[in-house]
Design a protein around this motif. Sequence first.
Motif, PDB file in Angstrom:
ATOM      1  N   ILE A  39       0.828  -1.207   0.000  1.00  0.00           N
ATOM      2  CA  ILE A  39       0.000   0.000   0.000  1.00  0.00           C
ATOM      3  C   ILE A  39       0.860   1.254   0.000  1.00  0.00           C
ATOM      4  CG2 ILE A  39      -1.647   1.339   1.381  1.00  0.00           C
ATOM      5  CD1 ILE A  39      -2.849  -1.387   2.233  1.00  0.00           C
ATOM      6  N   MET A  40       1.899   1.282   0.818  1.00  0.00           N
ATOM      7  CA  MET A  40       2.782   2.457   0.858  1.00  0.00           C
ATOM      8  C   MET A  40       3.510   2.643  -0.471  1.00  0.00           C
ATOM      9  SD  MET A  40       2.408   4.015   3.707  1.00  0.00           S
ATOM     10  CE  MET A  40       3.837   5.050   3.864  1.00  0.00           C
ATOM     11  N   GLY A  41       3.930   1.554  -1.101  1.00  0.00           N
ATOM     12  CA  GLY A  41       4.597   1.650  -2.392  1.00  0.00           C
ATOM     13  C   GLY A  41       3.683   2.216  -3.463  1.00  0.00           C
ATOM     14  N   VAL A  42       2.434   1.760  -3.476  1.00  0.00           N
ATOM     15  CA  VAL A  42       1.469   2.302  -4.436  1.00  0.00           C
ATOM     16  C   VAL A  42       1.231   3.788  -4.161  1.00  0.00           C
ATOM     17  CG1 VAL A  42      -0.950   2.186  -5.172  1.00  0.00           C
ATOM     18  CG2 VAL A  42       0.383   0.090  -4.933  1.00  0.00           C
ATOM     19  N   ALA A  43       1.116   4.165  -2.891  1.00  0.00           N
ATOM     20  CA  ALA A  43       0.903   5.575  -2.540  1.00  0.00           C
ATOM     21  C   ALA A  43       2.092   6.435  -2.971  1.00  0.00           C
ATOM     22  CB  ALA A  43       0.670   5.710  -1.040  1.00  0.00           C
ATOM     23  N   ILE A  44       3.297   5.962  -2.772  1.00  0.00           N
ATOM     24  CA  ILE A  44       4.490   6.706  -3.193  1.00  0.00           C
ATOM     25  C   ILE A  44       4.530   6.812  -4.715  1.00  0.00           C
ATOM     26  CG2 ILE A  44       7.016   6.640  -3.274  1.00  0.00           C
ATOM     27  CD1 ILE A  44       6.927   5.387  -0.449  1.00  0.00           C
ATOM     28  N   GLY A  45       4.200   5.736  -5.400  1.00  0.00           N
ATOM     29  CA  GLY A  45       4.162   5.775  -6.858  1.00  0.00           C
ATOM     30  C   GLY A  45       3.125   6.760  -7.381  1.00  0.00           C
ATOM     31  N   LEU A  46       1.964   6.817  -6.731  1.00  0.00           N
ATOM     32  CA  LEU A  46       0.936   7.784  -7.139  1.00  0.00           C
ATOM     33  C   LEU A  46       1.386   9.215  -6.878  1.00  0.00           C
ATOM     34  CD1 LEU A  46      -2.330   5.961  -6.010  1.00  0.00           C
ATOM     35  CD2 LEU A  46      -1.524   6.369  -8.346  1.00  0.00           C
ATOM     36  N   LEU A  47       2.086   9.430  -5.779  1.00  0.00           N
ATOM     37  CA  LEU A  47       2.645  10.768  -5.533  1.00  0.00           C
ATOM     38  C   LEU A  47       3.629  11.148  -6.632  1.00  0.00           C
ATOM     39  CD1 LEU A  47       3.346  11.078  -1.704  1.00  0.00           C
ATOM     40  CD2 LEU A  47       1.880  12.524  -3.094  1.00  0.00           C
ATOM     41  N   ALA A  48       4.459  10.209  -7.042  1.00  0.00           N
ATOM     42  CA  ALA A  48       5.427  10.487  -8.110  1.00  0.00           C
ATOM     43  C   ALA A  48       4.714  10.835  -9.409  1.00  0.00           C
ATOM     44  CB  ALA A  48       6.341   9.281  -8.322  1.00  0.00           C
ATOM     45  N   LEU A  49       3.657  10.108  -9.726  1.00  0.00           N
ATOM     46  CA  LEU A  49       2.900  10.435 -10.931  1.00  0.00           C
ATOM     47  C   LEU A  49       2.246  11.808 -10.812  1.00  0.00           C
ATOM     48  CD1 LEU A  49       1.281   6.987 -11.746  1.00  0.00           C
ATOM     49  CD2 LEU A  49       3.208   8.102 -12.892  1.00  0.00           C
ATOM     50  N   GLY A  50       1.778  12.136  -9.617  1.00  0.00           N
ATOM     51  CA  GLY A  50       1.222  13.476  -9.397  1.00  0.00           C
ATOM     52  C   GLY A  50       2.274  14.555  -9.521  1.00  0.00           C
ATOM     53  N   PHE A  51       3.483  14.300  -8.996  1.00  0.00           N
ATOM     54  CA  PHE A  51       4.576  15.266  -9.134  1.00  0.00           C
ATOM     55  C   PHE A  51       4.885  15.518 -10.605  1.00  0.00           C
ATOM     56  CE2 PHE A  51       6.645  13.917  -4.850  1.00  0.00           C
ATOM     57  CZ  PHE A  51       5.723  14.686  -4.166  1.00  0.00           C
ATOM     58  N   THR A  52       4.768  14.481 -11.424  1.00  0.00           N
ATOM     59  CA  THR A  52       5.055  14.612 -12.843  1.00  0.00           C
ATOM     60  C   THR A  52       3.928  15.310 -13.577  1.00  0.00           C
ATOM     61  OG1 THR A  52       6.337  12.587 -12.747  1.00  0.00           O
ATOM     62  CG2 THR A  52       5.652  13.311 -14.911  1.00  0.00           C
ATOM     63  N   ARG A  53       2.702  14.982 -13.255  1.00  0.00           N
ATOM     64  CA  ARG A  53       1.545  15.493 -13.984  1.00  0.00           C
ATOM     65  C   ARG A  53       1.222  16.937 -13.630  1.00  0.00           C
ATOM     66  NH1 ARG A  53      -1.149  16.330 -18.061  1.00  0.00           N
ATOM     67  NH2 ARG A  53      -3.385  16.177 -17.944  1.00  0.00           N
ATOM     68  N   ALA A  54       1.196  17.272 -12.353  1.00  0.00           N
ATOM     69  CA  ALA A  54       0.823  18.626 -11.919  1.00  0.00           C
ATOM     70  C   ALA A  54       1.770  19.088 -10.817  1.00  0.00           C
ATOM     71  CB  ALA A  54      -0.619  18.644 -11.428  1.00  0.00           C
ATOM     72  N   PRO A  55       3.011  19.384 -11.166  1.00  0.00           N
ATOM     73  CA  PRO A  55       4.000  19.689 -10.125  1.00  0.00           C
ATOM     74  C   PRO A  55       3.663  20.936  -9.314  1.00  0.00           C
ATOM     75  CG  PRO A  55       4.869  20.171 -12.298  1.00  0.00           C
ATOM     76  CD  PRO A  55       3.570  19.458 -12.497  1.00  0.00           C
ATOM     77  N   GLU A  56       3.074  21.942  -9.931  1.00  0.00           N
ATOM     78  CA  GLU A  56       2.792  23.171  -9.197  1.00  0.00           C
ATOM     79  C   GLU A  56       1.775  22.952  -8.087  1.00  0.00           C
ATOM     80  OE1 GLU A  56       0.202  22.646 -12.641  1.00  0.00           O
ATOM     81  OE2 GLU A  56       2.359  22.869 -12.537  1.00  0.00           O
ATOM     82  N   ARG A  57       0.924  21.937  -8.219  1.00  0.00           N
ATOM     83  CA  ARG A  57      -0.056  21.631  -7.175  1.00  0.00           C
ATOM     84  C   ARG A  57       0.436  20.549  -6.228  1.00  0.00           C
ATOM     85  NH1 ARG A  57      -4.590  20.459 -11.081  1.00  0.00           N
ATOM     86  NH2 ARG A  57      -4.281  22.196 -12.472  1.00  0.00           N
ATOM     87  N   MET A  58       1.161  19.598  -6.756  1.00  0.00           N
ATOM     88  CA  MET A  58       1.516  18.421  -5.968  1.00  0.00           C
ATOM     89  C   MET A  58       2.711  18.630  -5.050  1.00  0.00           C
ATOM     90  SD  MET A  58      -0.639  16.001  -6.477  1.00  0.00           S
ATOM     91  CE  MET A  58       0.211  14.550  -5.914  1.00  0.00           C
ATOM     92  N   TYR A  59       3.579  19.569  -5.350  1.00  0.00           N
ATOM     93  CA  TYR A  59       4.745  19.724  -4.485  1.00  0.00           C
ATOM     94  C   TYR A  59       4.362  20.225  -3.104  1.00  0.00           C
ATOM     95  CZ  TYR A  59       7.956  18.506  -8.166  1.00  0.00           C
ATOM     96  OH  TYR A  59       8.630  17.812  -9.129  1.00  0.00           O
TER      97      TYR A  59
END
Length: 146
Positions: free
Chosen positions: A69-89
């Motif tokens: 579960i933690m690995g999936v959550a970290i991976g989703l954060l990484a995808l969010g950092f890539t897709r919308a960095p100005e919001r996700m950081y």
Amino acid sequence: MANVSPTRGDITSHPDASEMRARYARMLGGRDVALVDGPVFLLGLYCAVSPWILHYTTSQPSLVTHNLIMGVAIGLLALGFTRAPERMYGLSWAFCVMGIWMIVSPWIVGENPDAGVVWNNIIIGALALILGLVCAVTAAKRAPRP
């Protein structure tokens, strides 16, 4: 014959120069820590599959689910950092907390974890904490001042 050779003129006299500058600033503005996105995604991927790599699926079943579960959550954060960095950081601080949780989770979630399981989660947590701090510091530098 028409003169079709390229001329080296000054682009500042172009009628759309200010609009082009603003567009390029918008496109490049959110990519201050683009090199962090890949390692964060790989860290999440490793965290998700680490129970099978280190073969503790039968001895620590609760940590298997936890790390997945933690690995999936970290991976989703990484995808969010890539897709919308100005919001996700802004979630970089949450990523730091996830790193701290990964460090202490073997003793809270696990049942008498051995040294390999403990060191695995400590290394994943430390890397998550470091990468989260890099993202958070960069986002804080980029934030507008009042």
